[in-house]
Design a protein around this motif. Structure first.
Motif, PDB file in Angstrom:
ATOM      1  N   ALA A 150     -13.134  10.860 -77.859  1.00  0.00           N
ATOM      2  CA  ALA A 150     -13.111   9.644 -78.687  1.00  0.00           C
ATOM      3  C   ALA A 150     -13.980   8.527 -78.119  1.00  0.00           C
ATOM      4  O   ALA A 150     -13.702   7.351 -78.344  1.00  0.00           O
ATOM      5  CB  ALA A 150     -11.683   9.160 -78.919  1.00  0.00           C
TER       6      ALA A 150
ATOM      7  N   HIS B  21     -17.568   2.344 -69.881  1.00  0.00           N
ATOM      8  CA  HIS B  21     -16.592   1.260 -69.932  1.00  0.00           C
ATOM      9  C   HIS B  21     -15.204   1.777 -69.602  1.00  0.00           C
ATOM     10  O   HIS B  21     -14.919   2.970 -69.759  1.00  0.00           O
ATOM     11  CB  HIS B  21     -16.579   0.588 -71.312  1.00  0.00           C
ATOM     12  CG  HIS B  21     -16.381   1.535 -72.458  1.00  0.00           C
ATOM     13  ND1 HIS B  21     -17.386   2.291 -72.995  1.00  0.00           N
ATOM     14  CD2 HIS B  21     -15.264   1.858 -73.170  1.00  0.00           C
ATOM     15  CE1 HIS B  21     -16.923   3.027 -73.989  1.00  0.00           C
ATOM     16  NE2 HIS B  21     -15.621   2.797 -74.105  1.00  0.00           N
TER      17      HIS B  21
ATOM     18  N   LEU C 138     -11.808  -4.572 -72.472  1.00  0.00           N
ATOM     19  CA  LEU C 138     -12.822  -3.622 -72.013  1.00  0.00           C
ATOM     20  C   LEU C 138     -13.542  -4.202 -70.800  1.00  0.00           C
ATOM     21  O   LEU C 138     -13.845  -5.402 -70.775  1.00  0.00           O
ATOM     22  CB  LEU C 138     -13.856  -3.359 -73.117  1.00  0.00           C
ATOM     23  CG  LEU C 138     -13.315  -2.754 -74.413  1.00  0.00           C
ATOM     24  CD1 LEU C 138     -14.416  -2.742 -75.480  1.00  0.00           C
ATOM     25  CD2 LEU C 138     -12.788  -1.341 -74.180  1.00  0.00           C
TER      26      LEU C 138
ATOM     27  N   MET D 168     -12.409  -8.905 -74.689  1.00  0.00           N
ATOM     28  CA  MET D 168     -11.365  -8.346 -75.535  1.00  0.00           C
ATOM     29  C   MET D 168     -11.935  -7.271 -76.461  1.00  0.00           C
ATOM     30  O   MET D 168     -13.006  -7.440 -77.048  1.00  0.00           O
ATOM     31  CB  MET D 168     -10.722  -9.430 -76.401  1.00  0.00           C
ATOM     32  CG  MET D 168     -10.193 -10.639 -75.631  1.00  0.00           C
ATOM     33  SD  MET D 168      -8.969 -10.230 -74.389  1.00  0.00           S
ATOM     34  CE  MET D 168      -7.490 -10.066 -75.415  1.00  0.00           C
ATOM     35  N   ASP D 169     -11.195  -6.161 -76.601  1.00  0.00           N
ATOM     36  CA  ASP D 169     -11.539  -5.148 -77.604  1.00  0.00           C
ATOM     37  C   ASP D 169     -11.174  -5.713 -78.980  1.00  0.00           C
ATOM     38  O   ASP D 169     -10.056  -6.203 -79.172  1.00  0.00           O
ATOM     39  CB  ASP D 169     -10.758  -3.850 -77.324  1.00  0.00           C
ATOM     40  CG  ASP D 169     -11.326  -2.660 -78.083  1.00  0.00           C
ATOM     41  OD1 ASP D 169     -11.486  -2.763 -79.320  1.00  0.00           O
ATOM     42  OD2 ASP D 169     -11.590  -1.621 -77.461  1.00  0.00           O
TER      43      ASP D 169
ATOM     44  N   HIS E 269     -11.083   0.965 -70.422  1.00  0.00           N
ATOM     45  CA  HIS E 269     -10.093   0.237 -71.225  1.00  0.00           C
ATOM     46  C   HIS E 269      -8.954  -0.217 -70.311  1.00  0.00           C
ATOM     47  O   HIS E 269      -8.431   0.593 -69.536  1.00  0.00           O
ATOM     48  CB  HIS E 269      -9.478   1.149 -72.298  1.00  0.00           C
ATOM     49  CG  HIS E 269     -10.445   1.650 -73.325  1.00  0.00           C
ATOM     50  ND1 HIS E 269     -10.584   1.059 -74.556  1.00  0.00           N
ATOM     51  CD2 HIS E 269     -11.308   2.688 -73.311  1.00  0.00           C
ATOM     52  CE1 HIS E 269     -11.488   1.711 -75.261  1.00  0.00           C
ATOM     53  NE2 HIS E 269     -11.950   2.712 -74.531  1.00  0.00           N
TER      54      HIS E 269
ATOM     55  N   ASN F   2     -10.813  -4.134 -81.709  1.00  0.00           N
ATOM     56  CA  ASN F   2      -9.943  -3.205 -82.452  1.00  0.00           C
ATOM     57  C   ASN F   2      -8.791  -2.817 -81.522  1.00  0.00           C
ATOM     58  O   ASN F   2      -8.676  -1.652 -81.124  1.00  0.00           O
ATOM     59  CB  ASN F   2     -10.720  -1.958 -82.874  1.00  0.00           C
ATOM     60  CG  ASN F   2     -11.985  -2.281 -83.643  1.00  0.00           C
ATOM     61  OD1 ASN F   2     -11.932  -2.684 -84.793  1.00  0.00           O
ATOM     62  ND2 ASN F   2     -13.138  -2.118 -83.006  1.00  0.00           N
TER      63      ASN F   2
ATOM     64  N   SER G  27     -16.797   6.130 -78.463  1.00  0.00           N
ATOM     65  CA  SER G  27     -17.561   5.651 -79.619  1.00  0.00           C
ATOM     66  C   SER G  27     -18.714   4.742 -79.216  1.00  0.00           C
ATOM     67  O   SER G  27     -19.619   4.512 -80.016  1.00  0.00           O
ATOM     68  CB  SER G  27     -16.640   4.909 -80.597  1.00  0.00           C
ATOM     69  OG  SER G  27     -15.987   3.834 -79.959  1.00  0.00           O
ATOM     70  N   VAL G  28     -18.700   4.215 -77.991  1.00  0.00           N
ATOM     71  CA  VAL G  28     -19.798   3.373 -77.506  1.00  0.00           C
ATOM     72  C   VAL G  28     -20.382   4.032 -76.259  1.00  0.00           C
ATOM     73  O   VAL G  28     -19.644   4.313 -75.299  1.00  0.00           O
ATOM     74  CB  VAL G  28     -19.310   1.939 -77.187  1.00  0.00           C
ATOM     75  CG1 VAL G  28     -20.445   1.114 -76.584  1.00  0.00           C
ATOM     76  CG2 VAL G  28     -18.780   1.256 -78.450  1.00  0.00           C
TER      77      VAL G  28
HETATM   78  P1  AMP Z   1     -14.483   4.166 -76.683  1.00  0.00           P
HETATM   79  O1  AMP Z   1     -13.863   4.813 -77.873  1.00  0.00           O
HETATM   80  O2  AMP Z   1     -13.820   4.538 -75.390  1.00  0.00           O
HETATM   81  O3  AMP Z   1     -15.982   4.373 -76.642  1.00  0.00           O
HETATM   82  O4  AMP Z   1     -14.209   2.620 -76.839  1.00  0.00           O
HETATM   83  C1  AMP Z   1     -15.112   1.719 -77.380  1.00  0.00           C
HETATM   84  C2  AMP Z   1     -14.328   0.494 -77.741  1.00  0.00           C
HETATM   85  O5  AMP Z   1     -15.264  -0.549 -77.994  1.00  0.00           O
HETATM   86  C3  AMP Z   1     -13.485   0.645 -79.024  1.00  0.00           C
HETATM   87  O6  AMP Z   1     -12.109   0.486 -78.679  1.00  0.00           O
HETATM   88  C4  AMP Z   1     -13.989  -0.469 -79.924  1.00  0.00           C
HETATM   89  O7  AMP Z   1     -12.957  -1.117 -80.582  1.00  0.00           O
HETATM   90  C5  AMP Z   1     -14.678  -1.402 -78.937  1.00  0.00           C
HETATM   91  N1  AMP Z   1     -15.755  -2.204 -79.499  1.00  0.00           N
HETATM   92  C6  AMP Z   1     -16.811  -1.779 -80.225  1.00  0.00           C
HETATM   93  N2  AMP Z   1     -17.622  -2.816 -80.524  1.00  0.00           N
HETATM   94  C7  AMP Z   1     -17.059  -3.915 -79.963  1.00  0.00           C
HETATM   95  C8  AMP Z   1     -17.418  -5.300 -79.906  1.00  0.00           C
HETATM   96  N3  AMP Z   1     -18.530  -5.763 -80.505  1.00  0.00           N
HETATM   97  N4  AMP Z   1     -16.601  -6.155 -79.237  1.00  0.00           N
HETATM   98  C9  AMP Z   1     -15.491  -5.708 -78.647  1.00  0.00           C
HETATM   99  N5  AMP Z   1     -15.080  -4.416 -78.657  1.00  0.00           N
HETATM  100  C10 AMP Z   1     -15.862  -3.528 -79.304  1.00  0.00           C
END
Ligand code: AMP
Length: 138
Positions: A93, A100, A41, A30-31, A102, A33, A95-96
């Motif tokens: 956008a 991955h 994810l 689960m995401d 969504h 946020n 962020s990780v």
């Molecule tokens: P992106 O913006 O496509 O890189 O999405 C990265 C997603 O990872 C974001 O929607 C974050 O909410 C989610 N995320 C970051 N850290 C965690 C975590 N520890 N557990 C679950 N989801 C995470």
């Protein structure tokens, strides 16, 4: 595995997650946020930063698991629609920096934009949905 990558640390069990599915090549969780309830994810176990670096085998495995998870989310929540989304780079956008996908349930006229703000979810609600989706995948 890279020490700095948060998703590699989830794969290693160093950081907890609400797991809904795993197999030899992928993990789905689960995401925390969520844009909408049921936001999941799906990641390959093999580390790569983005769609340009991921191996054919890893992206194929991730897409296969994402479709499987999407069916379980649909069975669990019956959303109006579903986006399978994958982001690369700051302007998109991302962020990780671990490839991955969504799995993003949608409602009619929900106003979701592609670049959303991160807002912490309710952990009890996320955990409860993780259980329901995991049961749908069993
Ligand atoms: P992106 O913006 O496509 O890189 O999405 C990265 C997603 O990872 C974001 O929607 C974050 O909410 C989610 N995320 C970051 N850290 C965690 C975590 N520890 N557990 C679950 N989801 C995470």
């Amino acid at each position: 595995m890279t020490d700095e990558c948060i998703f590699c640390r989830i794969l290693a069990g160093e950081i907890p997650c609400f797991k809904v599915y795993e197999d030899d090549d992928t993990l789905a969780f689960m995401d925390i946020n969520p844009v909408h309830p049921g936001h999941v994810l799906v990641i390959p176990r093999e580390h790569s930063a983005n769609v340009f670096e991921v191996s054919d085998a890893a992206i194929a495995a991730t897409a296969k698991s994402a479709r499987r998870v999407a069916k379980a989310v649909r069975a669990t929540l019956e959303p109006d629609g579903m986006n399978l989304l994958q982001c690369n780079g700051e302007a998109a956008a991302q962020s990780v920096q671990h490839f991955h996908m969504h799995v993003l349930p949608r409602a009619m006229n929900d106003g979701a934009s592609l670049n959303w703000e991160l807002k912490p979810g309710n952990m009890d609600a996320i955990g409860a949905l993780a259980d329901r989706i995991a049961r749908a995948l069993a």
